[in-house]
Write a protein that holds these residues in place. Structure first.
Motif, short mmCIF file in Angstrom:
data_model
loop_
_atom_site.label_atom_id
_atom_site.label_comp_id
_atom_site.label_asym_id
_atom_site.label_seq_id
_atom_site.Cartn_x
_atom_site.Cartn_y
_atom_site.Cartn_z
N UNK A 112 0.84 -1.20 0.00
CA UNK A 112 0.00 0.00 0.00
C UNK A 112 0.88 1.26 0.00
N UNK A 113 1.92 1.26 0.83
CA UNK A 113 2.82 2.42 0.87
C UNK A 113 3.51 2.63 -0.47
N UNK A 114 3.93 1.56 -1.11
CA UNK A 114 4.62 1.66 -2.39
C UNK A 114 3.71 2.23 -3.48
N UNK A 115 2.47 1.79 -3.50
CA UNK A 115 1.52 2.31 -4.50
C UNK A 115 1.23 3.79 -4.26
N UNK A 116 0.93 4.13 -3.02
CA UNK A 116 0.61 5.52 -2.70
C UNK A 116 1.82 6.43 -2.93
N UNK A 117 3.00 5.95 -2.58
CA UNK A 117 4.21 6.75 -2.79
C UNK A 117 4.40 7.06 -4.27
N UNK A 118 4.15 6.08 -5.12
CA UNK A 118 4.30 6.28 -6.56
C UNK A 118 3.30 7.32 -7.08
N UNK A 119 2.06 7.25 -6.61
CA UNK A 119 1.05 8.24 -7.01
C UNK A 119 1.45 9.63 -6.54
N UNK A 120 1.85 9.75 -5.28
CA UNK A 120 2.15 11.06 -4.71
C UNK A 120 3.43 11.65 -5.29
N UNK A 121 4.43 10.82 -5.54
CA UNK A 121 5.68 11.30 -6.11
C UNK A 121 5.46 11.95 -7.48
N UNK A 122 4.49 11.39 -8.23
CA UNK A 122 4.27 11.85 -9.60
C UNK A 122 3.02 12.71 -9.74
N UNK A 123 2.44 13.10 -8.59
CA UNK A 123 1.31 14.03 -8.60
C UNK A 123 0.14 13.50 -9.42
N UNK A 124 -0.11 12.20 -9.30
CA UNK A 124 -1.18 11.54 -10.05
C UNK A 124 -2.46 11.49 -9.23
N UNK A 125 -3.58 11.89 -9.83
CA UNK A 125 -4.88 11.72 -9.19
C UNK A 125 -5.34 10.27 -9.33
N UNK A 126 -5.99 9.76 -8.29
CA UNK A 126 -6.63 8.45 -8.37
C UNK A 126 -8.11 8.62 -8.07
N UNK A 127 -8.94 8.27 -9.06
CA UNK A 127 -10.39 8.33 -8.90
C UNK A 127 -10.93 6.90 -8.98
N UNK A 128 -11.77 6.54 -8.01
CA UNK A 128 -12.30 5.18 -7.96
C UNK A 128 -13.81 5.20 -7.74
N UNK A 129 -14.51 4.36 -8.48
CA UNK A 129 -15.97 4.26 -8.37
C UNK A 129 -16.36 2.79 -8.38
N UNK A 130 -16.89 2.33 -7.27
CA UNK A 130 -17.18 0.91 -7.09
C UNK A 130 -18.65 0.62 -7.42
N UNK A 131 -19.52 0.57 -6.43
CA UNK A 131 -20.93 0.28 -6.70
C UNK A 131 -21.59 1.28 -7.65
N UNK A 132 -21.27 2.57 -7.57
CA UNK A 132 -21.88 3.49 -8.53
C UNK A 132 -21.57 3.15 -9.98
N UNK A 133 -20.39 2.56 -10.22
CA UNK A 133 -20.05 2.18 -11.59
C UNK A 133 -20.75 0.88 -11.97
N UNK A 134 -20.99 -0.01 -11.01
CA UNK A 134 -21.76 -1.21 -11.31
C UNK A 134 -23.18 -0.85 -11.76
N UNK A 135 -23.76 0.14 -11.08
CA UNK A 135 -25.19 0.38 -11.24
C UNK A 135 -25.61 1.35 -12.32
N UNK A 136 -24.68 2.10 -12.93
CA UNK A 136 -25.09 3.12 -13.90
C UNK A 136 -25.84 2.48 -15.07
N UNK A 137 -26.98 3.04 -15.47
CA UNK A 137 -27.83 2.38 -16.47
C UNK A 137 -27.27 2.31 -17.88
N UNK A 138 -26.29 3.15 -18.20
CA UNK A 138 -25.69 3.09 -19.53
C UNK A 138 -24.20 2.75 -19.49
N UNK A 139 -23.45 3.37 -18.60
CA UNK A 139 -22.00 3.22 -18.57
C UNK A 139 -21.53 2.15 -17.59
#
Length: 255
Positions: A84-111
């Motif tokens: 977990x630390x290694x993944x987060x460090x890589x994101x933060x070092x490179x100023x990368x946004x992480x967006x995650x959508x779990x159940x809302x992405x399962x349920x969307x009627x088209x996407x």
């Protein structure tokens, strides 16, 4: 930035409305999980925020990563150590946004994952079942697909992997229920909804007995295999809507 871009805050607000995130009681935070740079011109999407996906995003000069399976799951060890630390460090070092959508992405009627799986398997939705209406119920419309075995063969071709069928291949289809990913626990609800066959991603030991004793066939088509399509569709939607760049990266997973 070399491409048109959108402010990260505006992107997060747009996705919250589009996916109706407040409707769901989920097992993880939906939205911006790791904050990076303030503008997004290139998005890389993938099923899970693994290190391999982060590295692919860096190669593609992404500003944000969009996933179905992110971080900070309910009940997980909260310490930022190890992988977990290694993944987060890589994101933060490179100023990368992480967006995650779990159940809302399962349920969307088209996407959503269920909608996109239905499109690939020629399933016509006629109703919903289960908590948050996450289970879908309908009919198979692919010509020549009239039995459980034929549906299983269609899934193998369309998803590129052999599913596991629990049931009689010669059984007529009747109503088809589906819910992508690890939704084998919804088999009972699918039976209650009148399904003759239920499709999900994973399978557990009790699933086999319930399918055999109920007469409702069960098809385990793969967690990753059934959830590759929602995040792709969402990424493409964002690219078209905002004029930004989108790349889907499929990190293979046999589960």
């Amino acid at each position: 930035m070399p491409y048109p871009s959108i402010y990260t805050d505006d992107l997060v607000k747009y996705l919250a409305i589009l996916l109706n995130v407040t409707q769901y009681r989920d097992y993880c935070p939906n939205g911006l999980q790791v904050e990076g740079r303030s503008e997004v011109g290139v998005i890389v999407s993938g099923v899970t925020a693994s290190r391999a996906l982060i590295e692919a995003a860096l190669d593609l000069r992404a500003d944000a990563i969009l996933v179905h399976h992110g971080y900070f799951w309910r009940g997980e060890e909260p310490s930022i150590t190890g992988i977990k630390q290694q993944r987060l460090k890589l994101l933060l070092q490179h100023d990368l946004n992480l967006l995650a959508y779990h159940l809302p992405l399962d349920g969307h009627p088209q996407l959503g994952n269920n909608a996109q799986l239905a499109a690939r398997l020629s399933l016509q939705e006629q109703g919903r079942f289960g908590e948050n209406d996450l289970g879908w119920l309908g009919l198979a419309t692919e010509p020549g697909v009239t039995t459980v075995g034929q549906l299983t063969e269609l899934i193998s071709v369309r998803l590129g992997r052999a599913p596991l069928l629990i049931g009689d291949p010669e059984q007529p289809l009747g109503s088809v229920a589906w819910c992508t990913g690890g939704a084998q626990g919804m088999l009972g609800a699918a039976i209650g909804a009148g399904a003759g066959v239920y499709i999900s991603g994973e399978i557990s030991e009790p699933t086999v007995h319930l399918a055999r004793e109920s007469g409702t066939a069960y098809i385990a088509a793969g967690h990753h295999a059934t959830e590759r399509y929602g995040v792709q569709a969402l990424g493409e939607h964002l690219a078209q809507h905002f004029g930004i760049q989108h790349h889907f990266v499929d990190i293979d997973n046999p589960v």
